[in-house]
Design an enzyme around this catalytic site. Structure first.
Site, PDB file in Angstrom:
ATOM      1  N   ASP A 137     -10.829 -21.661   7.095  1.00  0.00           N
ATOM      2  CA  ASP A 137     -11.960 -22.359   6.479  1.00  0.00           C
ATOM      3  C   ASP A 137     -13.135 -22.493   7.440  1.00  0.00           C
ATOM      4  OD1 ASP A 137     -13.304 -24.020   4.441  1.00  0.00           O
ATOM      5  OD2 ASP A 137     -13.003 -25.612   5.924  1.00  0.00           O
ATOM      6  N   LEU A 183       9.786 -32.367  -3.925  1.00  0.00           N
ATOM      7  CA  LEU A 183      11.081 -33.013  -3.727  1.00  0.00           C
ATOM      8  C   LEU A 183      11.360 -33.401  -2.282  1.00  0.00           C
ATOM      9  CD1 LEU A 183      13.148 -30.844  -6.216  1.00  0.00           C
ATOM     10  CD2 LEU A 183      12.035 -33.054  -6.614  1.00  0.00           C
ATOM     11  N   CYS A 184      10.331 -33.383  -1.440  1.00  0.00           N
ATOM     12  CA  CYS A 184      10.489 -33.817  -0.049  1.00  0.00           C
ATOM     13  C   CYS A 184      10.490 -35.332   0.032  1.00  0.00           C
ATOM     14  CB  CYS A 184       9.348 -33.281   0.816  1.00  0.00           C
ATOM     15  SG  CYS A 184       9.544 -31.572   1.283  1.00  0.00           S
ATOM     16  N   HIS A 185      11.282 -35.844   0.956  1.00  0.00           N
ATOM     17  CA  HIS A 185      11.321 -37.281   1.191  1.00  0.00           C
ATOM     18  C   HIS A 185      10.152 -37.697   2.081  1.00  0.00           C
ATOM     19  CE1 HIS A 185      15.504 -36.355   0.175  1.00  0.00           C
ATOM     20  NE2 HIS A 185      15.608 -37.612  -0.211  1.00  0.00           N
ATOM     21  N   MET A 187      10.175 -28.752   6.636  1.00  0.00           N
ATOM     22  CA  MET A 187       9.006 -28.653   5.761  1.00  0.00           C
ATOM     23  C   MET A 187       7.770 -29.260   6.418  1.00  0.00           C
ATOM     24  SD  MET A 187      10.101 -26.806   3.439  1.00  0.00           S
ATOM     25  CE  MET A 187       8.497 -26.727   2.681  1.00  0.00           C
TER      26      MET A 187
END
Length: 168
Positions: A136, A83-85, A121
């Site tokens: 990694d 739901l991030c823009h 975010m």
């Protein structure tokens, strides 16, 4: 109680009265300069840290790769968090420094824009992906590395103003 304009319930702006997820309409908000800073940590053995800092990891320059991965991740946050823009970021930076007390690395990510919604975010995603990239690239040396905490340090701009960790 449902807000007639947004269709959202209470403080949960991404949920309708029926509990359906939705993207918040930010069209009516004013553009402001918004900035967020997040941090993350990767704890490892002293030998692993020394190997990374000496540039001797088999996969290459761990810190440079993690920095680039974090920047790329911030730019793609809207593709990862439902739901991030999508945002037109003005600046993203990722700084990675040795933290001898862990031992390990500390990642600090900054995201900034002039817009209608915050960039917390994006900063958190940048820090998280940089930490994952460190893991990694060094896992062949040290599978016991630990990531965390990853957390927001500060945010500025918007209607809610400035927030700093530890200041509340």
């Amino acid at each position: 109680m449902t807000d007639a304009k947004t269709g959202t319930t209470g403080n949960l702006t991404h949920l309708s009265a029926e509990g359906a997820a939705n993207m918040v309409d930010v069209g009516g908000k004013d553009d402001t300069v918004r900035e967020a800073v997040a941090e993350g940590f990767v704890t490892m053995t002293r030998e692993t840290l020394d190997t990374i800092l000496a540039g001797n990891a088999k996969k290459g320059d761990v810190i440079s790769a993690a920095r680039i991965a974090g920047i790329m991740a911030a730019k793609r946050t809207h593709e990862l968090i439902p739901l991030c823009h999508p945002l037109l970021l003005n600046k993203v930076s990722v700084d990675i420094e040795p933290h001898p007390d862990l031992p390990g690395l500390r990642v600090e990510a900054l995201a900034r824009l002039s817009g209608k919604t915050g960039v917390e975010m994006e900063a958190l995603t940048a820090a998280s992906v940089a930490c994952l990239t460190i893991y990694d690239m060094a896992k062949a040396i040290d599978k016991g590395m630990e990531i965390g905490p990853v957390r927001l340090l500060s945010k500025t701009g918007g209607k809610s103003g400035t927030w700093k960790r530890g200041a509340d």
